[in-house]
Design an enzyme around this catalytic site. Sequence first.
Site, PDB file in Angstrom:
ATOM      1  N   GLU A  24       0.782  -1.333   0.056  1.00  0.00           N
ATOM      2  CA  GLU A  24      -0.261  -0.117  -0.067  1.00  0.00           C
ATOM      3  C   GLU A  24       0.740   1.245  -0.136  1.00  0.00           C
ATOM      4  O   GLU A  24       1.918   1.280   0.023  1.00  0.00           O
ATOM      5  CB  GLU A  24      -0.898   0.121   1.221  1.00  0.00           C
ATOM      6  CG  GLU A  24      -0.113   0.152   2.603  1.00  0.00           C
ATOM      7  CD  GLU A  24      -1.066   0.610   3.861  1.00  0.00           C
ATOM      8  OE1 GLU A  24      -1.645   1.763   3.619  1.00  0.00           O
ATOM      9  OE2 GLU A  24      -1.190  -0.047   4.938  1.00  0.00           O
ATOM     10  N   LYS A 158      -3.304  -2.086  15.442  1.00  0.00           N
ATOM     11  CA  LYS A 158      -2.574  -1.097  16.366  1.00  0.00           C
ATOM     12  C   LYS A 158      -3.670  -0.995  17.710  1.00  0.00           C
ATOM     13  O   LYS A 158      -4.951  -0.937  17.270  1.00  0.00           O
ATOM     14  CB  LYS A 158      -2.609   0.247  15.864  1.00  0.00           C
ATOM     15  CG  LYS A 158      -1.297   0.424  15.094  1.00  0.00           C
ATOM     16  CD  LYS A 158      -0.863   1.768  15.368  1.00  0.00           C
ATOM     17  CE  LYS A 158       0.571   1.745  14.716  1.00  0.00           C
ATOM     18  NZ  LYS A 158       0.678   2.347  13.029  1.00  0.00           N
TER      19      LYS A 158
END
Length: 306
Positions: A24, A158
Amino acid sequence: MSLYTPSPEVADALAAGSPIVALESTIITHGMPYPQNLEVARQVEADVRAAGAVPATMAVIDGTLHVGLTDVQLEGLAQAREVAKLSRADMAACVASGGTGATTVAATMIAARIAGIAVFATGGIGGVHKGAEGSFDISADLMELAQTPVTVVAAGAKAILDIPKTLEVLETQGVPVIAYGQDDMPAFWSRSAGLKAPLRMDTGRAIAAAHAQRATLGIPGGQLVANPIPETDEIDRDTLAPIIAQATQDAQTHGITGKGVTPYLLQRIFELTEGRSLTANIALVRNNALLAAEIATELGAIGKDA
Ligand code: PSU
Ligand code: MN
């Protein structure tokens, strides 16, 4: 006219049927500061090549979807300010208007699907944000995993996200979540989120076989592989918890909403850890690139046996 422009090495790999790993670009433009973002992007591409696959970093540049970037394009993106962050909702409008933007996990999966690339490596995916019961902030990455047939290798989610809620949404959406080589769900900077992952696999071959089987059974969507950060690079949860709490509080204070939330939190955590978060981030992305290259290679072997 082709829907996309492959880099020369991606064009060769597509023609030869050799393994390719999608990467990405939002991680470059909105996930890390310059110049480390450029160094990491180059390093991860080199890691994929060293592992025997070809890297395909995705981006839309002047209205063209690029599958694999030249070094000049990579450098341009890394230095650019005000580049759009493209998720599923933004892709078509950006291409149609001749714009430039970096692809999130969701948009990278769309680009990979268009080019026929099955495996994608990144750092962390988007998910259900803490406080989502009030904000409704749930990343489009999760719904993309439910509908686009790409295996995404990440280091878990995360701790800016609510990991149990993220797993619940993935379960509802029918997305297999596979911890690599351990029972526990990894949590990006640390090897364990303190809960078990729904599935565990210990080899790239097993992950590739599950990917291929899903297609054979006609089940749409991809898989999420949660690959724990290498032990030497781990940051323990107690160190990060107050920093994440502070960053989340700051985002609220400043009224950050929508697609601004994740980039804001990533930048704030980088500042608050004085860059320490970045070293771990780099190690885990590189680790994910290696596993993705292995899965892509195994998937190629399955395709040739079939
Ligand atoms: N999480 C990270 N690093 C990142 C991102 C998420 O640890 O760079 C980026 C990815 O591109 C991901 C996107 O797809 O943020 C998710 O944004 P949102 O939460 O707005 O969907
Ligand atoms: Mn969001």
